[in-house]
Write a protein that holds these residues in place. Structure first.
Motif, PDB file in Angstrom:
ATOM      1  N   MET A  18     100.363 -36.939 -36.771  1.00  0.00           N
ATOM      2  CA  MET A  18     100.717 -38.152 -37.495  1.00  0.00           C
ATOM      3  C   MET A  18     100.928 -37.778 -38.962  1.00  0.00           C
ATOM      4  N   SER A  19     102.107 -37.269 -39.291  1.00  0.00           N
ATOM      5  CA  SER A  19     102.332 -36.834 -40.664  1.00  0.00           C
ATOM      6  C   SER A  19     102.555 -38.018 -41.600  1.00  0.00           C
ATOM      7  N   SER A  20     103.212 -39.056 -41.126  1.00  0.00           N
ATOM      8  CA  SER A  20     103.413 -40.249 -41.935  1.00  0.00           C
ATOM      9  C   SER A  20     103.059 -41.469 -41.094  1.00  0.00           C
ATOM     10  N   PRO A  21     101.775 -41.816 -41.060  1.00  0.00           N
ATOM     11  CA  PRO A  21     101.352 -42.914 -40.190  1.00  0.00           C
ATOM     12  C   PRO A  21     101.914 -44.260 -40.638  1.00  0.00           C
ATOM     13  N   THR A  22     102.123 -45.120 -39.664  1.00  0.00           N
ATOM     14  CA  THR A  22     102.578 -46.480 -39.953  1.00  0.00           C
ATOM     15  C   THR A  22     101.399 -47.286 -40.505  1.00  0.00           C
ATOM     16  N   ASP A  23     101.709 -48.435 -41.046  1.00  0.00           N
ATOM     17  CA  ASP A  23     100.649 -49.310 -41.547  1.00  0.00           C
ATOM     18  C   ASP A  23      99.684 -49.697 -40.428  1.00  0.00           C
ATOM     19  N   SER A  24     100.214 -49.974 -39.241  1.00  0.00           N
ATOM     20  CA  SER A  24      99.318 -50.368 -38.142  1.00  0.00           C
ATOM     21  C   SER A  24      98.432 -49.198 -37.730  1.00  0.00           C
ATOM     22  N   GLU A  25      98.939 -47.964 -37.772  1.00  0.00           N
ATOM     23  CA  GLU A  25      98.115 -46.795 -37.449  1.00  0.00           C
ATOM     24  C   GLU A  25      97.025 -46.587 -38.500  1.00  0.00           C
ATOM     25  N   LEU A  26      97.383 -46.755 -39.773  1.00  0.00           N
ATOM     26  CA  LEU A  26      96.381 -46.637 -40.845  1.00  0.00           C
ATOM     27  C   LEU A  26      95.312 -47.715 -40.704  1.00  0.00           C
ATOM     28  N   ALA A  27      95.745 -48.940 -40.427  1.00  0.00           N
ATOM     29  CA  ALA A  27      94.794 -50.045 -40.262  1.00  0.00           C
ATOM     30  C   ALA A  27      93.861 -49.773 -39.086  1.00  0.00           C
ATOM     31  N   ALA A  77      96.682 -29.027 -41.378  1.00  0.00           N
ATOM     32  CA  ALA A  77      96.910 -30.235 -40.589  1.00  0.00           C
ATOM     33  C   ALA A  77      97.306 -29.882 -39.156  1.00  0.00           C
ATOM     34  N   ARG A  78      98.164 -28.885 -38.981  1.00  0.00           N
ATOM     35  CA  ARG A  78      98.593 -28.483 -37.640  1.00  0.00           C
ATOM     36  C   ARG A  78      97.402 -27.987 -36.808  1.00  0.00           C
ATOM     37  N   THR A  79      96.538 -27.180 -37.425  1.00  0.00           N
ATOM     38  CA  THR A  79      95.360 -26.670 -36.721  1.00  0.00           C
ATOM     39  C   THR A  79      94.466 -27.818 -36.262  1.00  0.00           C
ATOM     40  N   LEU A  80      94.261 -28.813 -37.118  1.00  0.00           N
ATOM     41  CA  LEU A  80      93.425 -29.957 -36.752  1.00  0.00           C
ATOM     42  C   LEU A  80      94.062 -30.767 -35.625  1.00  0.00           C
ATOM     43  N   ARG A  81      95.358 -31.001 -35.726  1.00  0.00           N
ATOM     44  CA  ARG A  81      96.043 -31.764 -34.677  1.00  0.00           C
ATOM     45  C   ARG A  81      95.980 -31.038 -33.339  1.00  0.00           C
ATOM     46  N   GLU A  82      96.086 -29.721 -33.366  1.00  0.00           N
ATOM     47  CA  GLU A  82      95.979 -28.936 -32.125  1.00  0.00           C
ATOM     48  C   GLU A  82      94.583 -29.065 -31.515  1.00  0.00           C
ATOM     49  N   ALA A  83      93.587 -29.401 -32.349  1.00  0.00           N
ATOM     50  CA  ALA A  83      92.210 -29.612 -31.877  1.00  0.00           C
ATOM     51  C   ALA A  83      91.962 -31.090 -31.562  1.00  0.00           C
ATOM     52  N   ASP A  84      93.043 -31.877 -31.453  1.00  0.00           N
ATOM     53  CA  ASP A  84      92.968 -33.317 -31.145  1.00  0.00           C
ATOM     54  C   ASP A  84      92.237 -34.122 -32.202  1.00  0.00           C
ATOM     55  N   ILE A  85      92.415 -33.738 -33.461  1.00  0.00           N
ATOM     56  CA  ILE A  85      91.870 -34.487 -34.589  1.00  0.00           C
ATOM     57  C   ILE A  85      93.056 -35.121 -35.321  1.00  0.00           C
ATOM     58  N   GLU A  86      93.000 -36.435 -35.505  1.00  0.00           N
ATOM     59  CA  GLU A  86      94.062 -37.112 -36.252  1.00  0.00           C
ATOM     60  C   GLU A  86      93.997 -36.685 -37.716  1.00  0.00           C
ATOM     61  N   VAL A  87      95.158 -36.612 -38.363  1.00  0.00           N
ATOM     62  CA  VAL A  87      95.216 -36.209 -39.767  1.00  0.00           C
ATOM     63  C   VAL A  87      96.072 -37.210 -40.539  1.00  0.00           C
ATOM     64  N   VAL A  88      95.530 -37.652 -41.669  1.00  0.00           N
ATOM     65  CA  VAL A  88      96.284 -38.462 -42.622  1.00  0.00           C
ATOM     66  C   VAL A  88      96.353 -37.625 -43.888  1.00  0.00           C
ATOM     67  N   GLU A  89      97.562 -37.406 -44.397  1.00  0.00           N
ATOM     68  CA  GLU A  89      97.729 -36.595 -45.598  1.00  0.00           C
ATOM     69  C   GLU A  89      98.245 -37.445 -46.760  1.00  0.00           C
TER      70      GLU A  89
END
Length: 146
Positions: A1-10, A116-128
């Motif tokens: 999730m490199s650029s999350p939507t408002d609903s994803e952030l909420a 961020a890629r390493t975290l996502r590969e470990a199934d961790i969501e990332v907000v940058e």
């Protein structure tokens, strides 16, 4: 999730309850202090992480030196809010992967593609590159106790 939507952030902010703040600070003029202060006031459990202040108390919790020093059961950490410069992020990967939060939130101005890629590969969501305080306010989210 490199650029999350408002609903994803909420959804991320609504689902979180326990937030470890990596690089938390005691100076009220620094974002690493006033952002967690806001989050605590909004009802989140804030766990400060910074070896410089280990043993001091803020936000109802004691500073610890590393994420792995937190006394939490597996799956209990919802989010790690990061206040560390990009060049230091890779050094925190082992402890982040060890505590496996649901989300790692990199504060405004913080981006690191490989991290961020390493975290996502470990199934961790990332907000940058987003401020949790600003997003919580902008999205009009209620305090957790409301």
């Amino acid at each position: 999730m490199s650029s999350p939507t408002d609903s994803e952030l909420a959804e991320i902010l609504a689902r979180a309850r326990t937030i470890a703040v990596l690089g938390a600070h005691t100076d009220p003029n620094k974002p690493a202090c006033y952002v967690p202060d806001y989050l605590h006031a909004a009802g989140y459990t804030v766990l400060p992480v910074n070896p410089v202040f280990a043993g001091r108390r803020m936000w109802g919790s004691t500073f610890v030196a590393a994420l792995t020093d937190l006394s939490l059961a597996p799956g209990q950490l919802d989010m790690v809010d990061v206040f560390r410069r990009p060049e230091y992020l890779q050094g925190h990967l082992p402890e982040i992967l060890a505590v496996k939060p649901r989300v790692v939130w990199l504060q405004l101005g913080i981006r690191h593609a490989e991290f961020a890629r390493t975290l996502r590969e470990a199934d961790i969501e990332v907000v940058e590159d987003r401020c949790a305080l600003a997003e919580h306010r902008r999205l009009g989210l209620p305090n957790l106790g409301d």
